[in-house]
Design an enzyme around this catalytic site. Structure first.
Site, PDB file in Angstrom:
ATOM      1  N   HIS A 291     -23.313  17.330  10.703  1.00  0.00           N
ATOM      2  CA  HIS A 291     -23.952  18.239  11.652  1.00  0.00           C
ATOM      3  C   HIS A 291     -25.119  17.601  12.392  1.00  0.00           C
ATOM      4  O   HIS A 291     -25.834  18.290  13.122  1.00  0.00           O
ATOM      5  CB  HIS A 291     -24.458  19.494  10.927  1.00  0.00           C
ATOM      6  CG  HIS A 291     -23.362  20.361  10.406  1.00  0.00           C
ATOM      7  ND1 HIS A 291     -23.588  21.440   9.582  1.00  0.00           N
ATOM      8  CD2 HIS A 291     -22.012  20.310  10.589  1.00  0.00           C
ATOM      9  CE1 HIS A 291     -22.443  22.014   9.271  1.00  0.00           C
ATOM     10  NE2 HIS A 291     -21.470  21.344   9.873  1.00  0.00           N
ATOM     11  N   ILE A 298     -29.202  18.475  16.127  1.00  0.00           N
ATOM     12  CA  ILE A 298     -28.702  19.136  14.923  1.00  0.00           C
ATOM     13  C   ILE A 298     -27.907  20.377  15.314  1.00  0.00           C
ATOM     14  O   ILE A 298     -28.379  21.195  16.115  1.00  0.00           O
ATOM     15  CB  ILE A 298     -29.863  19.558  14.002  1.00  0.00           C
ATOM     16  CG1 ILE A 298     -30.766  18.365  13.685  1.00  0.00           C
ATOM     17  CG2 ILE A 298     -29.337  20.200  12.717  1.00  0.00           C
ATOM     18  CD1 ILE A 298     -32.121  18.757  13.124  1.00  0.00           C
ATOM     19  N   CYS A 299     -26.732  20.512  14.753  1.00  0.00           N
ATOM     20  CA  CYS A 299     -25.929  21.721  14.940  1.00  0.00           C
ATOM     21  C   CYS A 299     -26.111  22.580  13.694  1.00  0.00           C
ATOM     22  O   CYS A 299     -25.527  22.307  12.644  1.00  0.00           O
ATOM     23  CB  CYS A 299     -24.456  21.366  15.138  1.00  0.00           C
ATOM     24  SG  CYS A 299     -23.376  22.815  15.331  1.00  0.00           S
ATOM     25  N   ALA A 300     -26.957  23.596  13.793  1.00  0.00           N
ATOM     26  CA  ALA A 300     -27.242  24.473  12.653  1.00  0.00           C
ATOM     27  C   ALA A 300     -27.519  25.873  13.181  1.00  0.00           C
ATOM     28  O   ALA A 300     -28.309  26.047  14.114  1.00  0.00           O
ATOM     29  CB  ALA A 300     -28.433  23.958  11.854  1.00  0.00           C
ATOM     30  N   TRP A 352     -23.732  25.296  21.215  1.00  0.00           N
ATOM     31  CA  TRP A 352     -23.158  24.895  19.939  1.00  0.00           C
ATOM     32  C   TRP A 352     -22.103  25.892  19.469  1.00  0.00           C
ATOM     33  O   TRP A 352     -22.172  27.082  19.779  1.00  0.00           O
ATOM     34  CB  TRP A 352     -24.254  24.800  18.873  1.00  0.00           C
ATOM     35  CG  TRP A 352     -25.341  23.806  19.160  1.00  0.00           C
ATOM     36  CD1 TRP A 352     -26.614  24.074  19.574  1.00  0.00           C
ATOM     37  CD2 TRP A 352     -25.250  22.387  19.055  1.00  0.00           C
ATOM     38  NE1 TRP A 352     -27.326  22.913  19.729  1.00  0.00           N
ATOM     39  CE2 TRP A 352     -26.516  21.857  19.415  1.00  0.00           C
ATOM     40  CE3 TRP A 352     -24.232  21.502  18.692  1.00  0.00           C
ATOM     41  CZ2 TRP A 352     -26.781  20.496  19.419  1.00  0.00           C
ATOM     42  CZ3 TRP A 352     -24.505  20.147  18.690  1.00  0.00           C
ATOM     43  CH2 TRP A 352     -25.762  19.653  19.056  1.00  0.00           C
TER      44      TRP A 352
END
Length: 359
Positions: A291, A298-300, A352
């Site tokens: 991620h 950051i993909c969160a 995202w």
């Protein structure tokens, strides 16, 4: 409205309460040295004419003997290295002859001409603040002067004095209003978390929800520390902080590695989530994680639809630490190279898709 002044101040700060000639002279010299320079005179115009020892002595005596005001100083080697005037909410200048029992001392220093100039400046400044902030200005603290002697600058003394005022304002849930036409001074206050307010581009105040919230978070960190494996390494202003993160335990794939997380706060924080990235330059590299992209993005979901205003900077760090701890295999996200090649500078501008919460 009344307030109780603190009996003690954090070292090395003390309240100047002695109107003796020696004490006044030392503080007046600092004021003249700090403010009587070509840049200040050019910015202030006629208002700065006559900046001299006599005028500063008069100003100091008025402030010291008026119980509603505070003059805080930091002394080094018997010199007044830095000082600040704290003006309380709803403050109005008193006539000189009402400041008994020091009438004789004042009469010798505060000439009718100086008092007239002071009243004129106070009236103009009060109207300027009222026009800019509205009636709420009466509930704010004001910084009358914050000066550091040229020989003691770049030691952080101004920040120490400012922190005393910020703590006071935060504890009483008040704003701080000030006017500074000097560009270098204005920029310093901006770095300290103040915001430009009004069309004149010289009105500044600590008024945003973001600044108040971050001052509280910083105080909590200083008082209680951070969780194990997380450390605050940079918080020079209220716009950008940097934390380091280590993943605990012998089983982690990131054993022995340290990562740096940069958090940038907007004016609507914590209503809106901050910009969060792993640093990808210098001594730090982003973690190899499904991620986390090689540019640090950051993909969160916590940095998107699952953000809540009850979360804070430390909460974000804990979430990132937990995300890394759950990772079983080091690998970059699919499509890393193509994303990095076209990614916006701010990851908040990326759309995202959140479909994997297992790592």
């Amino acid at each position: 409205m009344t307030r109780t002044l603190p009996l003690t101040y954090p070292a090395p700060v003390r309240r100047l309460t002695d109107p003796s000639p020696a004490a006044i002279e030392a503080a007046a010299v600092t004021l003249v040295a700090a403010f009587d320079n070509p840049t200040t005179r050019a910015c202030n115009g006629e208002a700065s004419e006559g900046i001299d020892i006599v005028r500063q002595r008069a100003t100091l005596i008025e402030a010291i003997i008026d119980p509603r005001m505070e003059v805080l100083v930091i002394e080094e080697e018997q010199d007044v290295a830095a000082l600040v005037f704290i003006i309380p909410p709803e403050f109005k200048r008193r006539p000189v002859d009402s400041l008994a029992p020091h009438n004789a001392a004042l009469a010798a220093l505060v000439t009718p001409e100086l008092e007239a100039v002071g009243k004129k400046l106070d009236t103009a400044l009060a109207q300027l603040k009222l026009d800019t902030f509205g009636p709420a200005v009466n509930e704010m603290y004001s910084i009358g002067r914050l000066a550091t002697s040229p020989g003691h600058q770049r030691k952080g003394l101004g920040r120490i004095l400012l922190d005393v005022i910020l703590d006071r304002a935060r504890n009483e849930n008040r704003d701080i209003a000030l006017v500074t036409p000097t560009p270098s001074v204005r920029d310093w206050y901006l770095r300290m978390g103040f915001h430009i307010h009004g069309k004149l581009d010289i009105e500044l105040r600590v008024a945003s929800l973001s600044s108040r919230r971050l001052m509280k978070e910083l105080a909590d960190i200083k008082g209680n520390g951070t969780p194990t494996g997380i450390a605050l390494v940079s918080a020079d202003n209220m716009e950008e902080w940097v934390f380091t993160i280590q993943v605990l335990g012998d089983e982690t794939v990131y054993r022995g590695e340290t990562f740096a997380l940069r958090i940038r706060f907007g004016e609507r924080y914590p209503i809106e989530y901050p910009e969060v990235t792993f640093l990808a330059h210098g001594q730090y590299k982003p973690p190899m994680h499904p991620h986390v992209y090689t540019n640090g993005h950051i993909c969160a979901s916590i940095l998107g639809p699952e953000w809540s205003p009850v979360l804070n900077a430390v909460s974000v760090c804990i979430t990132m630490q937990s995300m890394l701890a759950s990772c079983k295999k080091k690998e970059w996200p699919k499509g890393n190279d193509s994303y990095v090649a076209r990614a916006p500078a701010n990851p908040k501008h990326t759309r995202w898709e959140y479909h994997d919460d297992t790592v």
